[in-house]
Design a protein around this motif. Structure first.
Motif, PDB file in Angstrom:
ATOM      1  N   VAL A  71       0.827  -1.207   0.000  1.00  0.00           N
ATOM      2  CA  VAL A  71       0.000   0.000   0.000  1.00  0.00           C
ATOM      3  C   VAL A  71       0.860   1.254   0.000  1.00  0.00           C
ATOM      4  N   VAL A  72       1.926   1.247   0.816  1.00  0.00           N
ATOM      5  CA  VAL A  72       2.803   2.419   0.950  1.00  0.00           C
ATOM      6  C   VAL A  72       4.161   1.942   1.461  1.00  0.00           C
ATOM      7  N   ASN A  74       7.426   1.620   3.827  1.00  0.00           N
ATOM      8  CA  ASN A  74       7.596   1.810   5.274  1.00  0.00           C
ATOM      9  C   ASN A  74       9.068   2.019   5.613  1.00  0.00           C
ATOM     10  N   GLN A 181      -2.928  13.011  -0.123  1.00  0.00           N
ATOM     11  CA  GLN A 181      -2.238  11.728  -0.246  1.00  0.00           C
ATOM     12  C   GLN A 181      -2.274  10.961   1.072  1.00  0.00           C
ATOM     13  N   VAL A 185      -4.028   7.304   1.501  1.00  0.00           N
ATOM     14  CA  VAL A 185      -3.214   6.172   1.923  1.00  0.00           C
ATOM     15  C   VAL A 185      -3.707   5.628   3.264  1.00  0.00           C
ATOM     16  N   SER A 186      -4.053   6.507   4.180  1.00  0.00           N
ATOM     17  CA  SER A 186      -4.504   6.084   5.504  1.00  0.00           C
ATOM     18  C   SER A 186      -5.777   5.255   5.416  1.00  0.00           C
ATOM     19  N   PHE A 211       3.420   9.179   9.570  1.00  0.00           N
ATOM     20  CA  PHE A 211       4.159   9.187   8.311  1.00  0.00           C
ATOM     21  C   PHE A 211       5.331  10.147   8.380  1.00  0.00           C
ATOM     22  N   THR A 218       9.355  10.929  -0.564  1.00  0.00           N
ATOM     23  CA  THR A 218       8.355   9.871  -0.673  1.00  0.00           C
ATOM     24  C   THR A 218       7.645   9.667   0.660  1.00  0.00           C
ATOM     25  N   LEU A 219       6.318   9.640   0.617  1.00  0.00           N
ATOM     26  CA  LEU A 219       5.541   9.390   1.831  1.00  0.00           C
ATOM     27  C   LEU A 219       5.830   7.977   2.326  1.00  0.00           C
ATOM     28  N   THR A 220       6.169   7.862   3.610  1.00  0.00           N
ATOM     29  CA  THR A 220       6.629   6.599   4.177  1.00  0.00           C
ATOM     30  C   THR A 220       5.963   6.351   5.526  1.00  0.00           C
ATOM     31  N   LEU A 221       5.411   5.149   5.692  1.00  0.00           N
ATOM     32  CA  LEU A 221       4.775   4.761   6.948  1.00  0.00           C
ATOM     33  C   LEU A 221       5.852   4.501   7.998  1.00  0.00           C
TER      34      LEU A 221
END
Length: 298
Positions: A71-72, A74, A181, A185-186, A211, A218-221
């Motif tokens: 999904v995203v 991490n 975003q 994503v959430s 995040f 880059t969006l990262t969990l």
């Protein structure tokens, strides 16, 4: 049974000691996160640890990071944490730590709610909405929402309370495109996790994600994900609308603390009876076993 209230590492520089987790620098681009057995309720750190809690949280988070990896991205690096500390210190972090990428953390709690409970229920009772999202009238406590809703909050400083905010306020903080975003994503993370958990007989009533941005933006969990500290887990076979269902999370401790006469939800917190400590530890382990399908061995 392993209990760590606070780590005493000297082989790595301490970056931050939070309510539960402690972060240590590992070179320029990585850090070691250690989950202690401290318990925070109403943003107050209790003086008594919950045995093995940090181990359960860490191993639960790693389980979910694997499930949600498509999904995203991490923050996991795959590096064995015990290789970055001295041999003498390894027992302190065994089973309760991760080596992760250093990120630019975003100052937002990304909360997703599938059910009307907690601060969302209180907000709804007074305004008919949750974080500015209007809901149908006449809903009851613990009612399932037609669709999961994204209700962000600010990250509070130590000893202060997180504050629910609306989407526009979040957009002012992080920018509208990034806010959109994060919301998308959430909700995708919650939906996938909720579908999985329902097959295991657990309802994820709500949860929060955190995040950061990596060096490329880059969006990262990051941090913890879908643990009993960051989520409300309800046994599906005991769920009913109109009451606060029994839970596998620290709501058990919250309920006890709210029953203590005269406590103003500020430090110091009341002392927990041993049976509350034991039952809370058992609930964390039980949630792990049901969700992962693995026997807890510590």
């Amino acid at each position: 049974m392993s209990t760590v209230f606070e780590t005493k590492l000297t082989s790595l520089p301490l970056l931050h000691r939070g309510k539960v987790r402690e972060n240590f620098s590992v070179g320029d681009d990585k850090m070691l996160i250690v989950a202690s057995d401290r318990l925070s309720a109403f943003d107050v750190i209790l003086d008594q640890p919950i045995p093995e809690k940090g181990m359960v949280l860490t191993q639960m988070a790693q389980f979910w990071f694997d499930i949600l990896a498509d999904v995203v991205p991490n923050h996991l690096t795959g590096i064995d944490p015990e290789t970055v500390v001295s041999a003498a210190e390894a027992p302190q972090i065994k089973g309760r730590s991760m080596v992760v990428k250093k990120l630019k953390a975003l100052p937002i709690e990304a909360v997703v709610r599938g059910y009307l409970i907690g601060s969302g229920w209180k907000d709804y009772q007074s305004t008919g909405a949750v974080c500015g999202i209007k809901l149908p009238s006449g809903m009851q406590m613990a009612a399932k929402l037609e669709e999961p809703i994204f209700t962000p909050a600010t990250k509070a400083a130590m000893g202060e309370h997180d504050e629910n905010i609306d989407f526009d306020t979040m957009s002012d903080v992080v920018g509208r495109d990034l806010a959109k975003q994060i919301r998308e994503v959430s909700i995708a993370l919650y939906t996938k996790a909720s579908d999985y958990a329902s097959r295991q007989g657990i309802i994820i009533a709500d949860t929060k994600f955190e995040f950061g941005l990596d060096e490329n933006g880059t969006l990262t969990l990051m941090d913890e994900v879908l643990t009993a500290d960051s989520s409300r887990f309800w046994p599906a076979d005991q769920y009913q609308v109109g009451i606060s269902p029994p839970s596998y999370d620290k709501q058990f401790v919250r309920d006890y603390l709210e029953s203590v006469p005269g406590w103003n939800k500020k430090a110091p917190a009341p002392v927990l009876p041993q049976d509350i400590i034991d039952k809370t530890a058992a609930k964390y382990r039980q949630a792990y076993e049901i969700l992962t399908g693995r026997l807890w061995i510590g």
